[in-house]
Design an enzyme around this catalytic site. Structure first.
Site, mmCIF file in Angstrom:
data_model
loop_
_atom_site.group_PDB
_atom_site.id
_atom_site.type_symbol
_atom_site.label_atom_id
_atom_site.label_comp_id
_atom_site.label_asym_id
_atom_site.label_seq_id
_atom_site.Cartn_x
_atom_site.Cartn_y
_atom_site.Cartn_z
ATOM 1 N N CYS A 1 0.845 -1.186 0.000
ATOM 2 C CA CYS A 1 0.000 0.000 0.000
ATOM 3 C C CYS A 1 0.881 1.237 0.000
ATOM 4 O O CYS A 1 1.862 1.310 0.751
ATOM 5 C CB CYS A 1 -0.897 -0.002 1.241
ATOM 6 S SG CYS A 1 -1.977 1.437 1.389
ATOM 7 N N HIS B 1 -8.842 -3.503 -2.564
ATOM 8 C CA HIS B 1 -7.957 -2.692 -1.732
ATOM 9 C C HIS B 1 -8.374 -1.221 -1.749
ATOM 10 O O HIS B 1 -8.476 -0.578 -0.696
ATOM 11 C CB HIS B 1 -6.528 -2.842 -2.256
ATOM 12 C CG HIS B 1 -5.495 -2.076 -1.517
ATOM 13 N ND1 HIS B 1 -4.557 -2.676 -0.699
ATOM 14 C CD2 HIS B 1 -5.208 -0.746 -1.475
ATOM 15 C CE1 HIS B 1 -3.759 -1.750 -0.182
ATOM 16 N NE2 HIS B 1 -4.133 -0.565 -0.649
ATOM 17 N N GLU B 2 -8.631 -0.683 -2.949
ATOM 18 C CA GLU B 2 -8.975 0.741 -3.052
ATOM 19 C C GLU B 2 -10.363 1.027 -2.505
ATOM 20 O O GLU B 2 -10.587 2.083 -1.894
ATOM 21 C CB GLU B 2 -8.859 1.201 -4.511
ATOM 22 C CG GLU B 2 -7.473 1.048 -5.123
ATOM 23 C CD GLU B 2 -6.369 1.670 -4.283
ATOM 24 O OE1 GLU B 2 -6.627 2.668 -3.575
ATOM 25 O OE2 GLU B 2 -5.246 1.138 -4.319
ATOM 26 N N HIS C 1 -10.114 1.382 1.197
ATOM 27 C CA HIS C 1 -9.588 2.690 1.613
ATOM 28 C C HIS C 1 -10.707 3.697 1.845
ATOM 29 O O HIS C 1 -10.681 4.457 2.824
ATOM 30 C CB HIS C 1 -8.659 3.253 0.532
ATOM 31 C CG HIS C 1 -7.221 2.931 0.741
ATOM 32 N ND1 HIS C 1 -6.523 3.255 1.883
ATOM 33 C CD2 HIS C 1 -6.325 2.324 -0.071
ATOM 34 C CE1 HIS C 1 -5.271 2.865 1.773
ATOM 35 N NE2 HIS C 1 -5.116 2.288 0.601
#
Length: 210
Positions: free
Chosen positions: A128, A170-171, A174
């Protein structure tokens, strides 16, 4: 969590994010300005972002800056809160496991929940930009579908496999205030943070304060 309660924000047609990928990424990047990356501990990374409601020139400019910042940091995906902006939008420039390049931006993303019998876990390394210099093995489904809106507010649906599926998950994490570290065991999390402390970021970062 962003809700998709009307047909205006839902699309069952997958976008083609591979067409003219290099040209589109370059155009965004050349219009954009590189911004420093927020790192773990920064308050904005640990809370849910606001929904995008204005699909205007300011949003387009933000997306350009995100592409420029992503390239400068040598990343494959970047969420708005990673450059200090409290909005649910992420960009990506990521290959899939076949080496096909995918480029795009998604606002107000929501991941489809896969049925348990339809999940195949991919246990590979994950890193990351907000945890610079650290990597850890993390199981994630090897297929992902994200529904949201593009920079003009039109509904988009993006699907990915393998490495690209990991990027989409993953994004999206976030933008709901979650880092991949939270999905690790305490031991692996400590190991990743130690790796981060022992390495110097290769790109500009900002202090852990707003």
């Amino acid at each position: 969590m962003a809700q998709q309660e009307t047909d205006e924000r839902v699309s069952d047609e997958f976008i083609d994010d591979t067409k003219d990928s290099a040209e589109r990424e370059q155009a965004h990047r050349e219009r954009g300005t590189v911004r420093p990356i927020t790192v773990v501990g920064h308050p904005m990374l640990h809370r849910e972002c606001r929904d995008v409601t204005a699909f205007d020139e300011a949003l387009a400019s933000l997306i350009d800056d995100m592409f420029a910042s992503q390239r400068a940091a040598e990343g494959v995906g970047l969420a708005a809160n990673q450059i200090g902006v409290d909005l649910k939008v992420f960009v990506y420039d990521c290959p899939d496991d076949d080496g096909v390049r995918h480029v795009g931006a998604v606002c107000n993303p929501v991941l489809d929940e896969l049925p348990p019998d339809g999940r195949v876990l991919d246990d590979n390394n994950e890193g990351c930009l907000s945890v610079p210099g650290a990597y850890a093995e993390l199981p994630r489904p090897d297929y992902a579908v994200v529904r949201g809106q593009d920079a003009t507010g039109r509904p988009v649906t993006v699907r990915g496999t393998g490495y690209f599926a990991r990027c989409l998950q993953h994004e999206t994490d976030h933008l709901y205030g979650h880092l991949y570290l939270e999905r690790l065991s305490k031991r692996e999390r400590k190991k990743a943070l130690t790796m981060m402390a022992e390495n110097t970021p290769r790109y500009e970062t900002v202090p852990n304060a707003e």
